[in-house]
Design an enzyme around this catalytic site. Structure first.
Site, PDB file in Angstrom:
ATOM      1  N   TRP A   1       1.087  -1.419   0.114  1.00 62.78           N
ATOM      2  CA  TRP A   1      -0.179  -0.513  -0.278  1.00 62.78           C
ATOM      3  C   TRP A   1       1.392   1.562  -0.235  1.00 62.78           C
ATOM      4  O   TRP A   1       0.405   2.115   0.396  1.00 62.78           O
ATOM      5  CB  TRP A   1      -0.862  -0.029   1.256  1.00 62.78           C
ATOM      6  N   ASP A   2       2.446   0.556  -0.200  1.00 70.23           N
ATOM      7  CA  ASP A   2       3.002   2.405   0.158  1.00 70.23           C
ATOM      8  C   ASP A   2       2.978   3.142   1.263  1.00 70.23           C
ATOM      9  O   ASP A   2       2.647   4.458   0.821  1.00 70.23           O
ATOM     10  CB  ASP A   2       2.726   3.182  -1.480  1.00 70.23           C
ATOM     11  N   MET A   3       3.099   2.333   2.374  1.00 69.13           N
ATOM     12  CA  MET A   3       2.973   2.440   3.849  1.00 69.13           C
ATOM     13  C   MET A   3       4.021   2.639   4.060  1.00 69.13           C
ATOM     14  O   MET A   3       4.144   2.458   5.122  1.00 69.13           O
ATOM     15  CB  MET A   3       1.606   1.925   4.607  1.00 69.13           C
TER      16      MET A   3
ATOM     17  N   LYS B   1       2.410   6.776   8.286  1.00 72.38           N
ATOM     18  CA  LYS B   1       1.129   6.957   7.211  1.00 72.38           C
ATOM     19  C   LYS B   1      -0.437   6.296   7.475  1.00 72.38           C
ATOM     20  O   LYS B   1      -1.421   6.593   7.401  1.00 72.38           O
ATOM     21  CB  LYS B   1       1.479   6.336   6.016  1.00 72.38           C
TER      22      LYS B   1
ATOM     23  N   ASN C   1      -2.334   6.640   0.947  1.00 76.65           N
ATOM     24  CA  ASN C   1      -0.773   6.408   0.910  1.00 76.65           C
ATOM     25  C   ASN C   1      -0.366   8.101   0.885  1.00 76.65           C
ATOM     26  O   ASN C   1       0.893   8.091   1.559  1.00 76.65           O
ATOM     27  CB  ASN C   1       0.512   5.727  -0.243  1.00 76.65           C
TER      28      ASN C   1
END
Length: 771
Positions: free
Chosen positions: A452-454, A480, A572
């Site tokens: 999740w682009d965390m 995030k 994100n």
């Protein structure tokens, strides 16, 4: 004629509501729109017949809508208004003489008028309360009599590091500005850098710098990496240095969040380059400048410049660079770098390197792909490609000999198949490294198998915390996804408990999800979205958002990306991003700006990805993921009118007690003044990106929100005390200092944020109390 036109309007609106309502109901959503659409159509038919029964029918529509709206959202004005506003306006139109007098009977006037009155009473009541507000107070007792403000021997009236000290607290011991006098702040000076965004720049061209203050001088960098020295009292320019950055459409970001300062004690005071400013550039250089005059320091590295592409795999132009200020600690420069998210599987390394701050010689390198070997690699060798990187800034505790690194995810962020054991271990983590050797001492992962682009986006803040077992050296790490990790910085073990909770499954074929994910006991994680959470300016765009919500895959936080399209919430963009939080080491509390904005993530099979069409500057839209089986289309979850589909507030200010992990308050932050065609000062609570700063005087300062204001808040209650209009977007972190005559200044950079869309500019703004 008026009656016929009115009937035609009701017919068109009824067809839209009934048709959309049937679609929504068929995919599992609310039946309300079907019912209200039929009510509109029946009203239209009766109006065509000039029957007074139209008023009775629409009275039922109005009263039913009011009851349904209150059942769904209670007395929340910002959610009630879009649900009932159009219905109330149409009811008022039906009550006008030029419509009502043309009907065969008007016995429905009283019930329709009563419905309007009931709606107005509900609206009036909802405007006096905020059911989503959390009111409370942070403790005011001074827990630490002699707090540890961080390394570097920073004088009280100065700001030597990105977060003021190596601890990254974003806390100043100055107390001249207080809740009682902050409203008297006035402009002291304004400086314009001359570095302005152009049409040739990539979309993510942003002005995010936090100035440093050393002696009587401020030091800043600009989006195109000019370094400028400014007189701290007058705002007059002292010198500037332009590293001549070439344009590059493959560069995802064009920004500079800060420079670094170093006192080289091996050079006699007053001699050239005894005091240095290190400038990171977006073409992967680190340049040493004489703080006195901006001249390059020739004794550092190769002619004053480090080439950060040395030993890098896939050294493609525009794919690796430093956007954040390196950290100076233990005589070393700790450098990370940003890589272009989701461009390609052939990315440079996320290696963390420590250079001798005097000479520029490489002291150690920590490569998460080869974490046990930190001895500097030799010529011709390469670091592990495409490994988790540190695009933010580290913090350090020189007494413990540790540096704390916030790590991102391996790109492509949404695809986890084939990741190595080391990527699975270090991705999206806070990792502690030995300051002298680079060896890993501990790791605390905040997301398992991140799809999740965390990334851990912000510099960890170090603060000692008083517990039942005594004073513990603590670390506060915002994420995030909204969790605030409060850890023992010696070991990485939680001070505030961290638990594992079940997470959604069902990744694409060949990938997997983690069965559980960690959650901190101190979290600003929002409740899951439902159909009731959908929003719009009117009932019509709200209906469109509800339909799209039902069509997306969504099973709560950590719903995996999908071909169908998944809803990622928090998105994100982050609940917290690079601005992080500010902590008070005396009171042991934190102040932050949680933001809530859902994103969509849709995987696209490689054979369906269109050919390239030129430059690729943004993280939104189509991310190509060259070399991977899927591209991904990402972006915020917006209505057809371009506003968030989820109901506000989208942004808060919040305070929490770091000793107990309890959130004391959350208040809506910011207005839609700069989000709408008309400058409306409605305090809805808007998104923001940037950071806060707090002072010993009990005042917090924050710009960041997508309306162009700098604001001051009472740290204890979170209530706004003061605001001033900025000439451009304030997506940066303010700082504070004193000048020779004792006055305390507050400074913020206002230059806007490219992808967020705030007004661009080139301003440095200073404020102080009247003499």
């Amino acid at each position: 004629m008026a009656t016929v036109l009115t009937a035609l309007v009701f017919l068109i609106l009824g067809l839209f509501l009934a048709g959309g309502g049937i679609w929504l109901a068929a995919i599992g959503g609310s039946f309300y729109y079907v019912i209200v659409g039929l009510g509109f159509l029946l009203t239209a038919w009766l109006l065509f017949r000039r029957s007074g029964a139209a008023l009775w029918v629409f009275a039922l529509v109005l009263i039913g809508t009011l009851a349904w709206a209150i059942w769904e959202v209670g007395l929340d004005w910002w959610q009630l208004g879009p649900r009932g506003g159009v219905v109330v306006l149409l009811a008022l139109w039906l009550l006008t003489p030029w419509v009502r007098r043309r009907l065969s009977a008007s016995g429905g006037v009283i019930p329709l008028a009563a419905g309007v009155l009931a709606a107005l009473i509900a609206a009036g009541a909802s405007m006096t309360i905020d059911p989503l507000d959390i009111a409370g107070e942070l403790p005011t007792d001074k827990v630490a009599a002699t707090p540890d403000l961080g390394g570097g021997d920073v004088p009280a009236g100065e700001w030597h590091f990105y977060g003021r000290t190596q601890y990254g607290q974003r806390y100043s011991p100055l107390d001249q500005i207080t809740p009682e006098n902050v409203a008297k702040l006035t402009p002291a000076w304004t400086f314009q850098t001359g570095d302005v965004r152009t049409s040739a720049d990539v979309p993510e061209t942003t002005y995010q710098v936090t100035p440093l203050k050393i002696g009587d001088t401020l030091y800043i960098c600009t989006p195109h990496n000019w370094a400028i020295a400014i007189d701290a009292a007058t705002g007059k320019e002292k010198w500037r240095f332009d590293p001549k950055i070439a344009e590059d459409s493959d560069r995802q970001h064009q920004t500079c969040r800060g420079v670094s300062y170093y006192n080289d004690t091996k050079v006699a005071a007053g001699q050239p380059c005894a005091l240095r400013i290190y400038l990171p550039t977006s073409d992967a250089r680190l340049i040493a400048l004489d703080a006195a005059n901006g001249q390059v320091c020739p004794g550092f590295a190769e002619g004053g410049t480090l080439n950060l592409m040395t030993n890098m795999p896939y050294p493609k132009s525009g794919y690796y660079y430093s956007t954040s200020a390196p950290l100076i600690a233990g005589g070393k420069i700790i450098v990370g770098g940003a890589v272009n998210d989701n461009y390609s599987t052939e990315e440079p390394s996320g290696v963390i390197r420590a250079y001798d701050a005097d000479t520029g010689a490489l002291v150690w390198n920590w490569d998460s792909g080869n974490p046990d070997s930190t001895t500097p690699i030799g010529p011709g060798e390469e670091y592990t490609h495409n490994s988790p990187n540190m695009w933010s800034t580290a913090s350090a505790d020189e007494k413990l000999g540790l540096v704390y690194v916030p790590l991102g995810n391996q790109t492509p962020d949404q695809l986890g198949a084939g990741r190595s054991e080391n990527v699975e271990k270090f991705s999206s983590s806070i990792t502690a490294l030995d300051l002298n050797t680079g060896q890993m001492r501990w790791v605390r992962q905040t997301v398992h198998h991140d799809l999740w682009d965390m990334d851990v986006p912000a510099q960890p803040s170090l603060v000692d915390i008083t517990t039942d077992k005594g004073v513990v050296p603590g670390l506060v790490g915002p994420t995030k996804q909204g969790d605030i990790y409060v850890l023992d910085r010696r070991t990485g073990e939680p001070i505030i408990p961290v638990t594992e909770v079940p997470a959604p499954g069902g990744a694409i074929e060949g990938d997997h999800t983690s069965p559980t994910q960690p959650v901190s006991g101190l979290t600003f994680m929002p409740p899951p979205l439902t159909g009731k959470s959908m929003w719009g300016i009117t009932m019509f765009d709200q209906l469109a958002c509800r339909i799209e919500f039902q069509n997306l895959r969504y099973e709560g936080r950590y719903t995996p990306p999908s071909l169908q399209g998944s809803l990622i919430y928090p998105g994100n963009f982050g609940t917290f991003n690079w601005g992080g939080v500010a902590v008070d080491p005396v009171r042991q509390v934190m102040f932050g700006m949680p933001t809530y904005l859902a994103f969509k993530s849709t995987l696209v099979p490689r054979d369906q990805v269109p050919p390239p069409d030129g430059g690729r500057g943004s993280e939104q839209g189509l991310n190509r993921n060259e070399g991977a089986p899927y591209a991904v289309v990402m972006g915020p979850f917006l209505s057809p009118l371009g506003i968030p589909c989820q109901s506000p507030p989208w942004g808060y200010v919040a305070g929490a007690d770091l000793r107990t992990g309890k959130i004391a308050y959350k208040h809506r932050n910011g207005t839609v003044y700069d989000m709408t065609p008309l400058p409306l000062p409605f305090k809805v609570g808007v998104p923001g990106i940037g950071g806060p700063m707090i002072t010993a005087g009990g005042v917090a300062f924050l710009g960041a929100a997508v309306d162009d204001y700098l604001r001051a808040y009472d740290v204890t209650t979170g209530r706004q005390l003061w605001e001033t209009r900025l000439p451009a977007g304030g997506q940066s972190t303010p700082m504070t200092y004193t000048v020779a005559d004792g006055r305390q200044f507050v400074v913020i950079v206002a230059g806007g944020h490219g992808s967020v869309g705030t007004k661009p500019g080139d301003y440095v703004m200073a404020y102080t109390l009247p003499k």
